[in-house]
Design a protein around this motif. Structure first.
Motif, mmCIF file in Angstrom:
data_model
loop_
_atom_site.group_PDB
_atom_site.id
_atom_site.type_symbol
_atom_site.label_atom_id
_atom_site.label_comp_id
_atom_site.label_asym_id
_atom_site.label_seq_id
_atom_site.Cartn_x
_atom_site.Cartn_y
_atom_site.Cartn_z
ATOM 1 N N LEU A 33 0.846 -1.188 0.000
ATOM 2 C CA LEU A 33 0.000 0.000 0.000
ATOM 3 C C LEU A 33 0.888 1.248 0.000
ATOM 4 N N GLU A 34 0.291 2.394 -0.367
ATOM 5 C CA GLU A 34 1.096 3.606 -0.584
ATOM 6 C C GLU A 34 1.909 4.028 0.628
ATOM 7 N N ASP A 35 1.232 4.213 1.755
ATOM 8 C CA ASP A 35 1.957 4.745 2.907
ATOM 9 C C ASP A 35 1.303 4.259 4.209
ATOM 10 N N ALA A 36 1.891 4.721 5.320
ATOM 11 C CA ALA A 36 1.440 4.229 6.630
ATOM 12 C C ALA A 36 -0.036 4.568 6.889
ATOM 13 N N GLY A 37 -0.491 5.702 6.364
ATOM 14 C CA GLY A 37 -1.891 6.083 6.568
ATOM 15 C C GLY A 37 -2.841 5.102 5.888
ATOM 16 N N VAL A 38 -2.469 4.677 4.709
ATOM 17 C CA VAL A 38 -3.321 3.730 3.978
ATOM 18 C C VAL A 38 -3.282 2.355 4.664
ATOM 19 N N VAL A 39 -2.121 1.980 5.183
ATOM 20 C CA VAL A 39 -2.009 0.719 5.932
ATOM 21 C C VAL A 39 -2.947 0.750 7.144
#
Ligand code: F6R
Length: 243
Positions: free
Chosen positions: A1-7
């Protein structure tokens, strides 16, 4: 996934979906294993949002946390009790008696570990164990070299872990507890499903060792290659070392 927020968002929606489809109720609890640390914070915030929006209730959810330091007072800001109550439990409708965190101040630590395993068994086992990993591939406090069939026990922390955690103790390594209580790799392996959250370039080596080499007790998270239902939820940065 793109970044920690999306995770974080993905993980929270996965938990929402699992709990919802299980349809917990009286005498039928969903059993969740939970980590602390920086990685899951975003997921906890999303779960709190879901609760506030009326989409999710924790009334019939039982939780077991992975680990706790030995000898830190419960109200110490770095204790995992404090973390869990502040970051998550106090914001949702979980029954305090159903939110289990190991007691690192128990008079008999070995008995405390046994009690925790017994409680998990009495709850019927964990439906979904969520975890995070260290840059050295540890899961919970199962440091490199831990047995892959280990159970909940007292563990002396590796020097690297003390180093990594001293930032939370005024950068003074002598203030970091030397021991912790932790679920074993075997305890997490027994869960029906496991979801491991991995974000950041500092975890990239650990992720590659976890999934691209053999099962190896020096990278304890690699054990989950042999789990029938294990998910690794990663951001782009964490995948940089993958072939
Ligand atoms: C948490 C735990 C650890 C952490 C790991 C990563 O209960 O047992 O395995 O998940 O040390 O920590 P963060 O998320 O702070 O990078």
């Amino acid at each position: 996934l793109e970044d920690a927020g999306v995770v974080a968002d993905w993980a929270a929606r996965f938990v929402l979906q699992r709990i919802t489809e299980f349809a917990p109720g009286p005498g039928r609890h969903f059993v969740l294993g939970l980590p602390t640390g920086g990685t899951p914070l975003g997921m906890y915030r999303r779960l709190i949002d879901f609760y506030k929006e009326g989409r999710l209730s924790f009334k019939y959810v039982t939780t077991f946390n992975m680990d706790e330091y030995v000898g830190l007072p419960r109200d110490h800001p770095e204790s995992y009790h404090y973390y869990m109550w502040n970051e998550f439990f106090k914001h949702v409708d979980i029954e305090p008696g159903n939110a289990h965190v190991l007691d690192g101040n128990a008079a008999d630590l070995v008995a405390e570990c046994r009690r925790f395993e017994d409680l998990i068994a009495q709850a019927g086992g964990v439906h979904l164990f969520i975890g995070g990993i260290g840059p050295d591939g540890h899961i919970a406090f199962n440091e490199p070299g831990s047995s892959l069939v280990s159970r909940t026990r007292v563990k002396t922390l590796a020097y690297d872990t003390l180093e990594a955690n001293k930032r939370f103790f005024g950068h003074d390594i002598s203030k970091v507890p030397r021991q912790a209580l932790t679920v074993g790799v075997g305890t997490v392996m027994d869960a029906k499903e496991v979801m491991i959250l991995i974000t950041g370039v500092h975890k990239a080596l650990a992720l590659s060792r976890a999934v691209e080499e053999g099962v190896n007790h020096m990278w304890t998270v690699s054990a989950f290659q042999q789990h029938p239902q294990a998910l690794f939820i990663c951001d782009e940065d964490a995948t940089l070392e993958l072939r």
